[in-house]
Write an enzyme that holds these catalytic residues in place. Structure first.
Site, mmCIF file in Angstrom:
data_model
loop_
_atom_site.group_PDB
_atom_site.id
_atom_site.type_symbol
_atom_site.label_atom_id
_atom_site.label_comp_id
_atom_site.label_asym_id
_atom_site.label_seq_id
_atom_site.Cartn_x
_atom_site.Cartn_y
_atom_site.Cartn_z
ATOM 1 N N CYS A 140 -3.758 5.678 -6.259
ATOM 2 C CA CYS A 140 -3.322 4.330 -5.874
ATOM 3 C C CYS A 140 -1.848 4.121 -6.252
ATOM 4 O O CYS A 140 -1.513 3.980 -7.436
ATOM 5 C CB CYS A 140 -4.187 3.239 -6.515
ATOM 6 S SG CYS A 140 -3.834 1.604 -5.820
ATOM 7 N N CYS A 150 0.853 -1.185 0.000
ATOM 8 C CA CYS A 150 0.000 0.000 0.000
ATOM 9 C C CYS A 150 0.895 1.244 0.000
ATOM 10 O O CYS A 150 1.522 1.558 1.021
ATOM 11 C CB CYS A 150 -0.920 -0.010 1.213
ATOM 12 S SG CYS A 150 -2.115 1.319 1.131
HETATM 13 O O1 PYC Z 1 -1.867 3.290 -2.706
HETATM 14 O O2 PYC Z 1 -1.090 1.280 -3.061
HETATM 15 C C1 PYC Z 1 -1.981 2.044 -2.714
HETATM 16 C C2 PYC Z 1 -3.274 1.466 -2.294
HETATM 17 C C3 PYC Z 1 -3.641 0.154 -2.301
HETATM 18 C C4 PYC Z 1 -4.947 0.092 -1.810
HETATM 19 C C5 PYC Z 1 -5.349 1.361 -1.520
HETATM 20 N N1 PYC Z 1 -4.310 2.192 -1.824
#
Ligand code: PYC
Length: 334
Positions: A260, A109
Site C-alpha cells: 500500500c 492510490c
Molecule cells: O497503494 O495507495 C495505495 C492503495 C490504496 C488503496 C489500495 N492501494
C-alpha cells in the site's frame, strides 16, 4: 435476481458499438506487487471538463455503474482497484486519473499510480523518465526507471495524532497513530493477530472492528475526515529483504495485496515524526504477500514530508468489456 444499483441504461454511455444495445469499454489490467489495477482507457462515460476533483465528484454522482460493472463479478472481483484515465487540466501532466474501488472513489492510490505508469508505457504514451499525474488530491510526480520500476513522490504526508487508544470489540484496547499519506490511516503496531497469510480472516475481522471502534469513538482525521484505512505492522518475515511487514485493510473490506503506497507514505511520515527515519534513509515495507515497496522522505515544514515510494508493476491484460443491455448482470452482481 439482484443486479447492482444504477440499473437504468446509463445515458452517459457514449460509444455504442455492434448494435444499439451493446457498448464496449477498453481496459488495461496490471498488478503492482500483487495488487490489481484496471485502467479504463476508452469508452468511459463523458464526465465533461474540469479538474480531477470535479470529475471525481461527477464520477461518484453519475458513473457508479461503471465501478460496479468493472470491479464486481462476473467480470472483476472485489479487490480490484479501478482507474479512470482522464484528460489532465494541468499542461505539464501526462494524464489525469480518478481511482475507485468496490466501495466508491479513493482519495489517493500509489500502487494504482505505479500501475497507471506501466499502462501508459504499454500504450506507448510515455517512456522512461519523470511524469506528472493529476489526481483529485494533487499533482504527483512519478518516475519510470530504466529498470522498469516506478517511484512516486506523493502528496505532503504527516502524522496527525499519536498514541490514540481505541477499544476494539472482541480484541480489547489498542494504541495507534492517525496519519495522512494520501488516504487517512490508523496505524497499529504490537496489537492484533500475527501478520501471515493463514491469518487473513482474523486480520480482516480485527481491522474492520478497529475501523468501527474509531467511528464509535468519533476519532477522525484532519477536517473531520473519515479514517477509512487500517494498517497493522509486524516484524519482517525476512529482515534481509524488508524492515517490517504490514496488513492494510481498505474501505470496502478488502485487504491490499501490495504494501500500500499511501499506507507506506503514512508510515514514513510517522517514522519521521518520531525521529526514526531521516532524509536519505530507506524504509523497506513488505506486504503480507512478501512484496516490497521502498520508501524515503523529503522533510518539509511542521514535520510534514514528501514520501517517495518505489515498486514494480506489470501489465497483465488488455480487454474490451462488453455491456450488453439484455444482460441482467451487465453492471455486476451484488
Ligand atoms: O497503494 O495507495 C495505495 C492503495 C490504496 C488503496 C489500495 N492501494
Amino acid at each position: 435476481m439482484f443486479v447492482s444499483a444504477g440499473l437504468a441504461a446509463p445515458k452517459e454511455l457514449r460509444n455504442t458499438v455492434m448494435s444499439q444495445n451493446i457498448n464496449k469499454i477498453k481496459v488495461i489490467d496490471s498488478h503492482t506487487a500483487g495488487e490489481p489495477t484496471r485502467v479504463v482507457v476508452d469508452g468511459a462515460p463523458d464526465l465533461g471538463v474540469g479538474n480531477m476533483e470535479d470529475l471525481r465528484d461527477r464520477f461518484e454522482e453519475k458513473a457508479h455503474w461503471l465501478r460496479t460493472a468493472l470491479l464486481s463479478e462476473p467480470r472483476g472481483f472485489k479487490a480490484m482497484v479501478g482507474a479512470l484515465l482522464c484528460e489532465p487540466t494541468d499542461p505539464k501532466s501526462a494524464a489525469g486519473v480518478i481511482f475507485f474501488n468496490n466501495s466508491g472513489v479513493l482519495k489517493g492510490c500509489i500502487h494504482g499510480t505505479m500501475g497507471l505508469i506501466k499502462t501508459l508505457e504499454f500504450m506507448r504514451r510515455i517512456s522512461a523518465g519523470s511524469h506528472y499525474i493529476e489526481t483529485p488530491i494533487g499533482i504527483i510526480k512519478a518516475e519510470l526507471r530504466s529498470d522498469g520500476s516506478v517511484s512516486v513522490a506523493n502528496v505532503p504526508s504527516y502524522r496527525y495524532l499519536s498514541n490514540v487508544e481505541i477499544d476494539v470489540e472482541g480484541f480489547g484496547k489498542v494504541l495507534g497513530d492517525v496519519a495522512w499519506g494520501g488516504n487517512w490511516f490508523y496505524l497499529i503496531e504490537g496489537y492484533g493477530p500475527e501478520i501471515k497469510l493463514s491469518n487473513l480472516r482474523n486480520l480482516s475481522s480485527f481491522s474492520i472492528a478497529a475501523m468501527e471502534a474509531l467511528e464509535v469513538a468519533g476519532i477522525v482525521g484532519d477536517n473531520g475526515s473519515k479514517i477509512d484505512h487500517i494498517e497493522i505492522f509486524g516484524p519482517p518475515s525476512d529482515s534481509v529483504k524488508s524492515d517490517s511487514t504490514n496488513f492494510v485493510m481498505c474501505p470496502g473490506g478488502e485487504y491490499d495485496r501490495s504494501p500500500c503506497g499511501t499506507g507506506t507514505s503514512a508510515k514514513l511520515a510517522c517514522l519521521h515524526a518520531s525521529g526514526k527515519l531521516k532524509q536519505g534513509q530507506i524504509w523497506r515495507q513488505s506486504s503480507i504477500l512478501g512484496t516490497v515497496f521502498e520508501g524515503e522522505v523529503k522533510p518539509l515544514e511542521d514535520q510534514k514530508v514528501i514520501p517517495k515510494v518505489s515498486g514494480r508493476a506489470w501489465v497483465n491484460g488488455e480487454t474490451n468489456i462488453i455491456i450488453d443491455h439484455s444482460d441482467p448482470f451487465r453492471f455486476g452482481i451484488g
